[in-house]
Motif scaffolding. Structure first.
Motif, mmCIF file in Angstrom:
data_model
loop_
_atom_site.group_PDB
_atom_site.id
_atom_site.type_symbol
_atom_site.label_atom_id
_atom_site.label_comp_id
_atom_site.label_asym_id
_atom_site.label_seq_id
_atom_site.Cartn_x
_atom_site.Cartn_y
_atom_site.Cartn_z
ATOM 1 N N LYS A 59 0.833 -1.218 0.000
ATOM 2 C CA LYS A 59 0.000 0.000 0.000
ATOM 3 C C LYS A 59 0.866 1.266 0.000
ATOM 4 O O LYS A 59 0.387 2.329 -0.357
ATOM 5 N N CYS A 89 -5.327 1.126 -4.591
ATOM 6 C CA CYS A 89 -5.913 2.130 -3.708
ATOM 7 C C CYS A 89 -5.046 2.365 -2.479
ATOM 8 O O CYS A 89 -4.392 1.446 -1.996
ATOM 9 N N GLY A 91 -6.284 3.326 0.403
ATOM 10 C CA GLY A 91 -7.049 2.952 1.601
ATOM 11 C C GLY A 91 -6.719 1.532 2.046
ATOM 12 O O GLY A 91 -6.150 0.748 1.282
ATOM 13 N N LYS A 92 -7.098 1.224 3.296
ATOM 14 C CA LYS A 92 -6.830 -0.127 3.808
ATOM 15 C C LYS A 92 -8.095 -0.683 4.456
ATOM 16 O O LYS A 92 -8.089 -1.091 5.618
ATOM 17 N N CYS A 93 -9.161 -0.658 3.699
ATOM 18 C CA CYS A 93 -10.432 -1.142 4.250
ATOM 19 C C CYS A 93 -10.359 -2.663 4.426
ATOM 20 O O CYS A 93 -9.955 -3.381 3.512
ATOM 21 N N TYR A 95 -12.589 -4.918 4.542
ATOM 22 C CA TYR A 95 -13.479 -5.752 3.716
ATOM 23 C C TYR A 95 -13.274 -5.530 2.225
ATOM 24 O O TYR A 95 -14.041 -6.026 1.406
ATOM 25 N N CYS A 96 -12.270 -4.771 1.829
ATOM 26 C CA CYS A 96 -12.171 -4.291 0.436
ATOM 27 C C CYS A 96 -12.250 -5.424 -0.592
ATOM 28 O O CYS A 96 -11.602 -6.452 -0.459
ATOM 29 N N TYR A 97 -13.007 -5.176 -1.647
ATOM 30 C CA TYR A 97 -13.162 -6.151 -2.726
ATOM 31 C C TYR A 97 -11.857 -6.350 -3.491
ATOM 32 O O TYR A 97 -11.705 -7.316 -4.226
ATOM 33 N N LEU A 98 -10.906 -5.423 -3.331
ATOM 34 C CA LEU A 98 -9.631 -5.572 -4.045
ATOM 35 C C LEU A 98 -8.649 -6.483 -3.299
ATOM 36 O O LEU A 98 -7.637 -6.872 -3.857
ATOM 37 N N ASP A 142 -9.472 3.542 -6.186
ATOM 38 C CA ASP A 142 -10.085 4.801 -5.771
ATOM 39 C C ASP A 142 -9.099 5.857 -6.251
ATOM 40 O O ASP A 142 -7.992 5.988 -5.710
ATOM 41 N N LYS A 173 -13.900 7.158 -1.447
ATOM 42 C CA LYS A 173 -14.054 7.264 0.006
ATOM 43 C C LYS A 173 -13.152 8.383 0.534
ATOM 44 O O LYS A 173 -12.839 8.426 1.710
ATOM 45 N N PHE A 174 -12.718 9.250 -0.365
ATOM 46 C CA PHE A 174 -11.783 10.311 0.028
ATOM 47 C C PHE A 174 -12.398 11.687 -0.227
ATOM 48 O O PHE A 174 -13.367 11.811 -0.986
ATOM 49 N N THR A 208 -8.784 6.002 5.118
ATOM 50 C CA THR A 208 -9.710 6.746 4.240
ATOM 51 C C THR A 208 -10.136 8.029 4.963
ATOM 52 O O THR A 208 -9.767 8.257 6.113
#
Ligand code: SF4
Length: 340
Positions: A59, A89, A91-93, A95-98, A142, A173-174, A208
């Motif tokens: 990341k 991206c 971000g470090k979500c 649940y991220c689909y990526l 993103d 998300k930004f 995010t």
């Protein structure tokens, strides 16, 4: 805080393009950013021994390349084609689909040959004439966190402003949207903000923008005449979820103002997970509190043999009723595209 990479790698050919050169000069001046010209196509020197380290370091890495493949991937049902400006991206979500798409070191690729990419988009628009062609710029990314460095989105929005039959959309998300304001977009771009309850954002959407900032940014975008949409996802049920999501919708309403005279679109997606996503999430976020107990979910078979765990019917019905009622009563001119 804005995204600052730890390392930026350049494919040699990318330096022949103005954007590649600009990024090279920009990051070369920054302290504590490692710059490297790649000898081959492969990116092999990102550190990280454990899955968590590898994820973090991925990341922290940008790779600037030339996009060679001419064809764009399709992007049904939301658009005709993906528009490849960035892939990855900041971000470090959790649940991220990526998370299951970019390997264990999920670096971000920025494409330097933006003009060639836009020329290709023009070809697609020409091919589909007199129909309108829709492009999605956030299918595998993103793009907002990198915009302050690249300016690619602003260029792209200007391009679509000149294209009678081309339309652009993306989701973020930004909140760093200031350089997209004041562009002559001609109403050809739709910007969607992905929002969630404050609790979900704090707990799972690391790196995010906070809810308040996303809401502020959406107001700026709306005031500058863009089509505006919100993706509320993933809806997570927990003690007090209704109160928190209602507060989120009310904060949005307060910010956008009482007399909203243009349409706002909503997409609402409940939380779901696959077995492979769960495995990957537990590797990277071993202490995750994401609710992923299969017993509490319903297994839904997917199109390609793999299935996902969705909320049980009665839980999903409650989510649908809650969002239908509250979005319709707070946002009179809104359209709910779907609640799933
Ligand atoms: Fe994934 Fe979106 Fe979060 Fe980025 S902001 S990590 S693309 S869910």
């Amino acid at each position: 805080m804005n995204y600052i990479p730890k390392r930026v790698y350049f494919e040699k050919r990318a330096l022949e393009y103005p954007l590649g050169e600009k990024l090279y000069n920009l990051f070369n001046k920054k302290e504590n950013v490692e710059i490297k010209i790649l000898k081959s196509n492969r990116v092999t020197s990102i550190p990280g021994k454990t899955p968590q380290e590898a994820y973090r370091e991925g990341k922290n890495t940008l790779v600037v390349r030339v996009r060679k493949k001419q064809e764009f991937q399709t992007c049904k049902p939301s658009a005709h084609y993906q528009l490849p400006l960035v892939s990855g991206c900041a971000g470090k979500c959790e649940y991220c689909y990526l998370n299951t798409r970019f390997g264990n070191k999920p670096y971000t690729t920025i494409y330097a040959n933006i003009n060639e990419i836009l020329e290709k988009a023009k070809d697609y628009i020409e091919e589909r004439k007199p129909d309108i062609t829709y492009f999605e710029a956030a299918a595998t990314s993103d793009p907002i966190p990198f915009e302050e460095y690249t300016g690619s989105l602003a260029e792209t929005i200007k391009f679509f402003g000149r294209e009678e039959l081309g339309r652009l959309r993306f989701v973020t998300k930004f909140h760093q949207v200031d350089n997209l304001l004041g562009i002559d977009h001609k109403g050809h771009t739709t910007i969607r903000f992905s929002i969630n309850s404050e609790k979900v954002i704090k707990e799972y959407e690391h790196g995010t923008s906070p809810l308040e900032k996303r809401i502020e940014a959406s107001k700026k975008i709306f005031d500058h005449g863009y089509h505006l949409g919100f993706i509320i996802a993933p809806i997570i049920r927990y003690d007090g979820w209704k109160e928190d999501y209602l507060n989120m919708l009310k904060a949005l309403k307060n910010s956008l103002g009482k007399d909203i005279d243009r349409e706002i679109r909503f997409e609402v997606i409940s939380h779901r997970f696959t077995s492979s996503a769960k495995k990957r999430i537990l590797e990277v976020f071993p202490k995750t509190k994401l609710p992923m107990d299969e017993e509490e979910r319903k297994f839904k078979y997917g199109q390609f043999g793999y299935g996902k765990y969705v909320y049980k019917k009665e839980d999903l019905e409650e989510i649908k009723e809650f969002f239908n009622d509250n979005i319709n009563s707070l946002f009179k001119k809104s359209t709910i595209d779907y609640i799933i």
